[in-house]
Write a protein that holds these residues in place. Structure first.
Motif, mmCIF file in Angstrom:
data_model
loop_
_atom_site.group_PDB
_atom_site.id
_atom_site.type_symbol
_atom_site.label_atom_id
_atom_site.label_comp_id
_atom_site.label_asym_id
_atom_site.label_seq_id
_atom_site.Cartn_x
_atom_site.Cartn_y
_atom_site.Cartn_z
ATOM 1 N N GLU A 178 19.683 -20.848 -64.030
ATOM 2 C CA GLU A 178 20.492 -21.949 -64.548
ATOM 3 C C GLU A 178 21.252 -21.548 -65.806
ATOM 4 O OE1 GLU A 178 19.949 -26.718 -65.550
ATOM 5 O OE2 GLU A 178 18.201 -25.476 -65.086
ATOM 6 N N LYS A 187 25.499 -20.839 -66.460
ATOM 7 C CA LYS A 187 25.859 -22.114 -67.099
ATOM 8 C C LYS A 187 27.360 -22.336 -67.164
ATOM 9 C CE LYS A 187 25.436 -20.345 -71.876
ATOM 10 N NZ LYS A 187 25.047 -18.961 -71.497
ATOM 11 N N PHE A 244 20.664 -28.101 -60.064
ATOM 12 C CA PHE A 244 19.748 -27.063 -59.611
ATOM 13 C C PHE A 244 18.464 -27.662 -59.044
ATOM 14 C CE2 PHE A 244 22.417 -24.592 -62.427
ATOM 15 C CZ PHE A 244 22.498 -23.354 -61.792
ATOM 16 N N SER A 286 16.000 -26.178 -70.009
ATOM 17 C CA SER A 286 16.436 -27.322 -69.225
ATOM 18 C C SER A 286 15.250 -28.041 -68.589
ATOM 19 C CB SER A 286 17.392 -26.864 -68.114
ATOM 20 O OG SER A 286 16.665 -26.195 -67.088
ATOM 21 N N THR A 339 14.979 -28.813 -65.496
ATOM 22 C CA THR A 339 14.643 -28.118 -64.246
ATOM 23 C C THR A 339 13.717 -26.945 -64.513
ATOM 24 O OG1 THR A 339 16.772 -28.731 -63.265
ATOM 25 C CG2 THR A 339 15.583 -26.898 -62.252
#
Length: 473
Positions: A312, A316, A326, A399, A401
């Motif tokens: 990720e 970016k 994601f 993040s 995620t």
């Protein structure tokens, strides 16, 4: 960066035994990170004790990939501020192996190295094979700079005992753990949620989504074509799913019988099926590098791609289809009701045995495990170091995620790991290259699994014969 945040590394226990992998790319760069004169903290002492070095200048070489180089610049500045008089010169590049290989051959290697990336790891394998790394065990047996307990107590359980840190199986540590990652298949969560697409739990489920992919004008699968080593992220868990730890041991310990086993046939059969089925492999995949294939995936040209927790942040700034989010799947199982898995890995830092300034290199390595450094690494590189409690400590810098992936592992997602055993000194074989590079020929239908199996059986037999000739048990 200085921080007043005081959180214990010992608040969370993640039981992972990890292996080697990495990825990414970025711009090249060499730069000194300036400094002045005085005394750095010595390895084995708590922060505040000092040791004078005859040579206060340290030369380090680091892989500049998905994690970038900002962390290394920042942590170098922090170390020099904490240890006035030291100066750290940084060489950073995606092709770091090409830059340091001549120095290593000439007997003048950098004092400290972080080596990663599929093009670079063979040089690390060569240093292991040649017994050319400094023993780091004393650093991990000594008190950590952040407390009175031994540094080894702050490292994730099992890491220092694994082959990724102790490659000779003698309990001595030659490779220091850096970031740890979790790897598997990724997808666009927005698409799956909006179209009510079920995330596949088995490989049959996975291939059943080929029609769904076509209906949404995309292929089922792509990967980092010029770097087929990324496929280990689904192949290693697939080997375990098919044959358990016994099959994984055969694979990593050069048992030629692995290449005629059902476990091989099932795991590599996934690749054969992807290559054979219409729409399964995104067109042009084998000619793409990692950023190209990953960008194509983000733009909606494939339903799945293998990658790790650095994905990720690495991408970016890449263009993507509207609403992309994601989603991490892990790796499907072969049988209904069996658990989805993931591959875990840890990246490595080393001090060459012929380093010109090993004591300062040790002091710098010890500093990298301080809370300040762990937070800097998360802030600047979006990485999670292989220390106990790191995901919660750095949550604000990664993040949602990425954090959820680490918490899924912490909550029981099955993680598979392992590493190739060392080959004989002087061997012409690099196991990772031998196993993964020919896969491009399979994916382009230029090599059958039978041909591949025969080649690999011969290579494993040769490696075993070399080891026996060198007195290996």
């Amino acid at each position: 960066m200085k921080t007043n945040r005081k959180a214990s590394f010992m608040t969370l226990a993640l039981a992972l035994t990890l292996t080697v992998s990495a990825c990414g790319n970025a711009d090249n760069g060499n730069a000194p990170a300036g400094g002045s004169n005085a005394e750095p903290a010595a390895p084995g002492n708590n922060a505040g004790s000092e040791q004078t070095f005859d040579n206060p200048e340290l030369n380090i070489a680091v892989f500049q990939g998905g994690y970038g180089r900002d962390y290394w610049d920042s942590v170098a500045e922090a170390f020099m501020e904490a240890n006035p008089g030291t100066k750290i010169n940084i060489t950073a590049s995606p092709k770091i192996a090409e830059m340091v290989r001549p120095k290593i051959v000439a007997g003048n290697p950098p004092d400290f190295m972080y080596i990663s990336g599929s093009d670079n790891t063979p040089i690390l394998d060569g240093l292991i094979k040649d017994n050319a790394l400094l023993d780091l065990t004393d650093i991990f047996d000594a008190p950590a700079l952040d407390g009175d307990s031994a540094l080894r107590d702050q490292i994730l359980p099992g890491v220092l005992e694994s082959r990724s840190s102790s490659p000779y199986g003698d309990g001595k540590i030659y490779l220091a753990p850096y970031n740890f990652g979790v790897m598997g298949l990724w997808y666009n969560k927005t698409l799956f949620d909006e179209q009510d697409i079920a995330v596949p739990q088995t490989w049959d489920d996975f291939f059943a989504l080929n029609e769904t992919a076509a209906a949404h004008d995309r292929a089922l699968f792509t990967y980092q074509g010029l770097y087929p080593g990324y496929l280990e992220e689904m192949l290693v868990p697939a080997v375990y799913s098919a044959g358990g730890q016994e099959a994984l041991d055969q694979f990593f310990n050069y048992d030629p019988a692995f290449w005629s086993s059902d476990s091989f046939a099932q795991a590599w059969g996934i690749l054969e099926r992807i290559a054979a089925e219409d729409n399964a492999l995104m067109k042009g995949t084998v000619a793409l590098n990692h950023t190209q294939s990953q960008t194509s995936f983000l733009q909606g040209n494939a339903l799945f791609i293998p990658n790790g927790t650095w994905f990720e942040d690495e991408m970016k700034d890449a263009p993507r289809e509207e609403g992309f989010q994601f989603g991490f799947l892990g790796v499907p199982a072969f049988e209904e009701g069996k658990e989805v898995m993931a591959l875990s890995n840890v990246e490595q830092m080393v001090i060459p045995a012929k380093a010109q300034n090993p004591e300062l290199a040790k002091a710098f390595l010890q500093f990298l495990y301080t809370e300040e450094s762990v937070l800097l690494n998360a802030e600047k590189a979006k990485g999670v170091m292989a220390v106990v409690g790191a995901p919660d400590l750095v949550q604000e810098h990664i993040s949602e995620t990425t954090y959820n992936i680490y918490k899924a592992v912490d909550s029981g997602m099955v993680t598979i790991n392992g590493a190739f055993g060392p080959v004989a000194k002087g061997s012409k074989y690099n196991p990772s290259d031998e196993v993964y590079k020919p896969i491009s020929s399979i994916m382009s239908n230029q090599m059958s699994l039978d041909e591949y199996s025969q080649n690999m059986t011969k290579i494993y037999t040769d490696i075993q014969n070399e080891l026996e000739a060198n007195g290996a048990e």
